[in-house]
Design an enzyme around this catalytic site. Structure first.
Site, PDB file in Angstrom:
ATOM      1  N   SER A 144       0.820  -1.284  -0.033  1.00  0.00           N
ATOM      2  CA  SER A 144       0.045   0.027  -0.091  1.00  0.00           C
ATOM      3  C   SER A 144       1.028   1.314  -0.020  1.00  0.00           C
ATOM      4  CB  SER A 144      -1.000   0.103   0.945  1.00  0.00           C
ATOM      5  OG  SER A 144      -0.182  -0.149   2.429  1.00  0.00           O
ATOM      6  N   HIS A 195       1.777   4.572   4.787  1.00  0.00           N
ATOM      7  CA  HIS A 195       0.887   5.302   3.571  1.00  0.00           C
ATOM      8  C   HIS A 195       1.577   6.681   3.522  1.00  0.00           C
ATOM      9  CE1 HIS A 195      -2.713   2.531   4.523  1.00  0.00           C
ATOM     10  NE2 HIS A 195      -1.624   1.935   4.002  1.00  0.00           N
TER      11      HIS A 195
END
Length: 268
Positions: A144, A195
């Site tokens: 991610s 992230h």
């Protein structure tokens, strides 16, 4: 971090269904290879999640640097794999056709490593500034972070427009930041630092020195990349309409004009 449970992997089945729905022949080679690698390592992990996740304690303090290579391509469970690879499917198709397969492969490799490095820096900084040693032990896996970096690139190359985040329209240029906060509140177990590291790496490429450094490291290949991007951005039919690029896309006249202005500026 617990090992994934065995059984029916519904997320994996949905992912394969989506890939075949798009059509393997319609997926560019580097994107397809990235999907295949992540699926293969989900089914046949090189190491357990505990021994492949990335943390300051394991990677930096214990010098287990191979985790930088392992962590992006291992996933906690089938749904973790599904959401990441479904996102990779569409981002990869758009970006690989725009940038070319060789440069996109270079980006995937660089972002996979650099996102992990930035993640370690963020967790180490938090541990030092907040005097909280648990940050050094936070261990993350998954693709991610790289996907957030690719989202920054995708929004950079396709500016304008809005995306829906929790029912609210958000301009594309702020979408990464909105999704960063939204995901953190919806799924508190996700890695906020991971992230954020991806967003920072993406910004280093689009607004910082990373792209120039990559071109320099690539040597003569950078001239080929510039030629491919020029063909994509400035292939105009001369009648005020955007003509097909060598990758099968069309640019709007406004986008062509904007890219031409940038090209002339960069050439000075």
């Amino acid at each position: 971090m617990q090992r994934r449970s065995r059984g029916i992997n519904t997320g994996l089945i949905l992912l394969l269904s989506q890939i075949f729905h798009v059509g393997i022949n319609n997926i560019p080679p580097v994107t397809l290879a990235t999907l295949a690698l992540n699926i293969w390592l989900f089914l046949n992990p090189l190491k357990s999640l505990y021994n492949s996740c990335l943390s300051v304690e394991k990677c930096y303090q214990q010098k287990d640097w191979q985790r930088l290579l392992l962590s992006p391509f291992h996933h906690a469970d089938d749904w973790h794999l599904y959401f990441n690879m479904a996102s990779m499917l569409w981002k990869g198709i758009n970006l690989e056709r725009r940038l070319g397969s060789k440069w996109f492969a270079y980006i995937i490799i660089t972002f996979s490593l650099l996102t992990g490095v930035v993640y370690l820096f963020l967790e180490f900084a938090l541990a030092e500034f907040m005097d909280e040693p648990d940050f050094r032990r936070n261990c993350a896996v998954g693709f991610s972070g790289v996907l957030f970096a690719l989202k920054v690139l995708n929004n950079h190359y396709c500016p304008g427009g809005f995306v829906n985040v929790l029912g609210f329209p958000v301009p594309n240029k702020f979408a990464c930041w909105a999704e960063l906060v939204a995901i953190h509140f919806i799924s508190p177990g996700t890695s906020f630092a991971g992230h954020l590291a991806g967003i920072l790496v993406g910004l280093m490429y689009t607004h910082g020195p990373l792209k120039k450094i990559m071109e320099t490291c690539a040597g003569m290949f950078s001239s080929n990349v510039a030629y491919l991007e020029q063909r994509y951005y400035f292939n105009s039919s001369g009648n005020g309409r955007s003509s097909p690029s060598p990758y099968g896309f069309r640019l709007s006249p406004e986008e062509e004009m904007r890219r031409q202005r940038l090209h002339r500026f960069d050439g000075q």
